[in-house]
Enzyme design. Structure first.
Site, PDB file in Angstrom:
ATOM      1  N   MET A  30      40.851  31.998  31.369  1.00  0.00           N
ATOM      2  CA  MET A  30      42.357  31.431  32.055  1.00  0.00           C
ATOM      3  C   MET A  30      41.930  30.411  33.111  1.00  0.00           C
ATOM      4  SD  MET A  30      44.785  34.610  32.389  1.00  0.00           S
ATOM      5  CE  MET A  30      44.160  35.363  33.920  1.00  0.00           C
ATOM      6  N   GLY A  31      40.659  29.757  32.773  1.00  0.00           N
ATOM      7  CA  GLY A  31      40.215  28.702  33.649  1.00  0.00           C
ATOM      8  C   GLY A  31      39.556  29.202  34.661  1.00  0.00           C
ATOM      9  N   LEU A  33      37.111  27.909  36.154  1.00  0.00           N
ATOM     10  CA  LEU A  33      35.817  28.705  35.738  1.00  0.00           C
ATOM     11  C   LEU A  33      34.499  28.501  36.704  1.00  0.00           C
ATOM     12  CD1 LEU A  33      35.640  26.555  32.443  1.00  0.00           C
ATOM     13  CD2 LEU A  33      36.555  28.954  32.863  1.00  0.00           C
ATOM     14  N   HIS A  34      33.719  29.530  36.605  1.00  0.00           N
ATOM     15  CA  HIS A  34      32.537  29.765  37.672  1.00  0.00           C
ATOM     16  C   HIS A  34      31.361  30.254  36.856  1.00  0.00           C
ATOM     17  CE1 HIS A  34      33.523  33.960  36.864  1.00  0.00           C
ATOM     18  NE2 HIS A  34      34.942  33.764  37.241  1.00  0.00           N
ATOM     19  N   GLY A  36      30.155  33.124  36.017  1.00  0.00           N
ATOM     20  CA  GLY A  36      30.254  34.087  35.187  1.00  0.00           C
ATOM     21  C   GLY A  36      30.731  33.523  33.624  1.00  0.00           C
ATOM     22  N   HIS A  37      31.765  32.634  33.719  1.00  0.00           N
ATOM     23  CA  HIS A  37      32.116  32.033  32.583  1.00  0.00           C
ATOM     24  C   HIS A  37      31.116  31.339  31.737  1.00  0.00           C
ATOM     25  CE1 HIS A  37      35.962  32.143  34.514  1.00  0.00           C
ATOM     26  NE2 HIS A  37      36.564  32.863  33.647  1.00  0.00           N
ATOM     27  N   GLY A 149      33.705  39.133  29.155  1.00  0.00           N
ATOM     28  CA  GLY A 149      32.547  39.773  30.145  1.00  0.00           C
ATOM     29  C   GLY A 149      32.683  40.998  30.361  1.00  0.00           C
TER      30      GLY A 149
END
Ligand code: PAF
Length: 283
Positions: A30-31, A33-34, A36-37, A149
């Site tokens: 869902m954008g 982004l960090h 984790g993505h 994730g």
């Protein structure tokens, strides 16, 4: 990196890659982004020749009064991060591309039972929205594999079940949760935390670890351990929605046959609702 806003453009590109014999990896997001993505991207890159990431804030998975409107949208930052991470195509559809003419999709995908417990009990309809959009995205992208994730443990279980039940030819890969050095699980919703809230947020992971350690040491009084978890989070001024110990495979209460457990929690902290989990193998 190619950016596609239309389904037709994405399909054309995928057709070309398939003609070249490429294996397609997909990371739905869902954008906002960090790191984790980025680990999901990396997991896809290791397993596929071409990687597609979607950035789509799906209205169908937000309930009334939830944060759909204010969910952070950072498409330019996302584009840069995806390009740097070696993503081949960013799929950035408008809501009308996925749900034309404001049709919310008459067809819903429901993974019964699994969608009604834990987060599903607190957010009715949420997982139907997730399963429906993921099924649509799988139909659009037709990937060989898709990475999700493990932080969203229940979501991953629901997507695995949906994919198996509908015989979708997509390999589902779970990627480990990425944490800040103080233990807080990376999440787009961490942006909602004030400085003071951010300072106490790692108590979620600390509490999960404390309970995991006690289970590992042989404690089996699960109700007492759950009550301890709730009390710890409340002591940190959070409002826990649940703190539950479940069988890691079924997500039901631990049985005598359980080989691995998962401790799952969701707690409100200021404007954020944070979720996390930790698995414990039984000896
Ligand atoms: O985990 C998320 O970001 C979303 O639930 C997903 C899987 C992209 C579906 O909108």
């Amino acid at each position: 990196m190619i950016t596609a806003e239309r389904i037709s453009a994405l399909r054309e590109q995928v057709r070309q890659w398939r003609a070249e014999g490429a294996r397609i990896g997909f990371v739905p997001t869902m954008g906002s982004l960090h790191e984790g993505h980025m680990s999901l991207l990396e997991a896809a890159r290791q397993r596929a020749d071409r990687v597609i990431a979607s950035v789509f804030v799906n209205p169908l998975q937000f309930g009334p009064g939830e944060d759909f409107e204010r969910y952070p949208r950072t498409p330019e930052d996302d584009r840069r991060l995806l390009a740097d991470a070696g993503c081949d195509l960013m799929f950035l559809p408008a809501v009308a591309e996925i749900y034309p003419d404001n049709r919310q999709s008459a067809t819903r995908v429901t993974v019964k039972a699994l969608s009604e417990i834990l987060d599903g009990a607190v957010r009715p309809g949420h997982f139907d929205g997730v399963a429906t959009v993921v099924a649509k995205l799988f139909g659009i992208v037709q990937p060989d594999l898709a990475v999700f994730g493990e932080k969203d443990y229940q979501q991953l279980a629901i997507i695995r079940r949906m994919t198996a039940d509908l015989d979708l030819p997509v390999e589902i890969v779970g990627a480990p949760t990425v944490r800040s050095p103080d233990g807080l699980a990376m999440s787009s919703r961490n942006r909602y935390l004030s400085e003071a809230e951010r300072a106490v947020a790692p108590r979620i992971h600390e509490t999960l670890r404390a309970v995991a350690t006690r289970i590992d040491a042989g404690e089996r009084t699960f109700a007492a351990l759950e009550a301890f978890g709730i009390a710890e989070l409340r002591a940190a001024r959070m409002q826990p929605d649940y703190f539950e110990i479940r069988d890691a495979q079924t997500l039901y209460e631990p049985a005598r046959t359980s080989r691995e457990l998962v401790i799952l929690t969701a707690a409100r902290l200021g404007k954020a609702r944070l979720i996390d989990n930790l698995r414990v193998a039984l000896r």
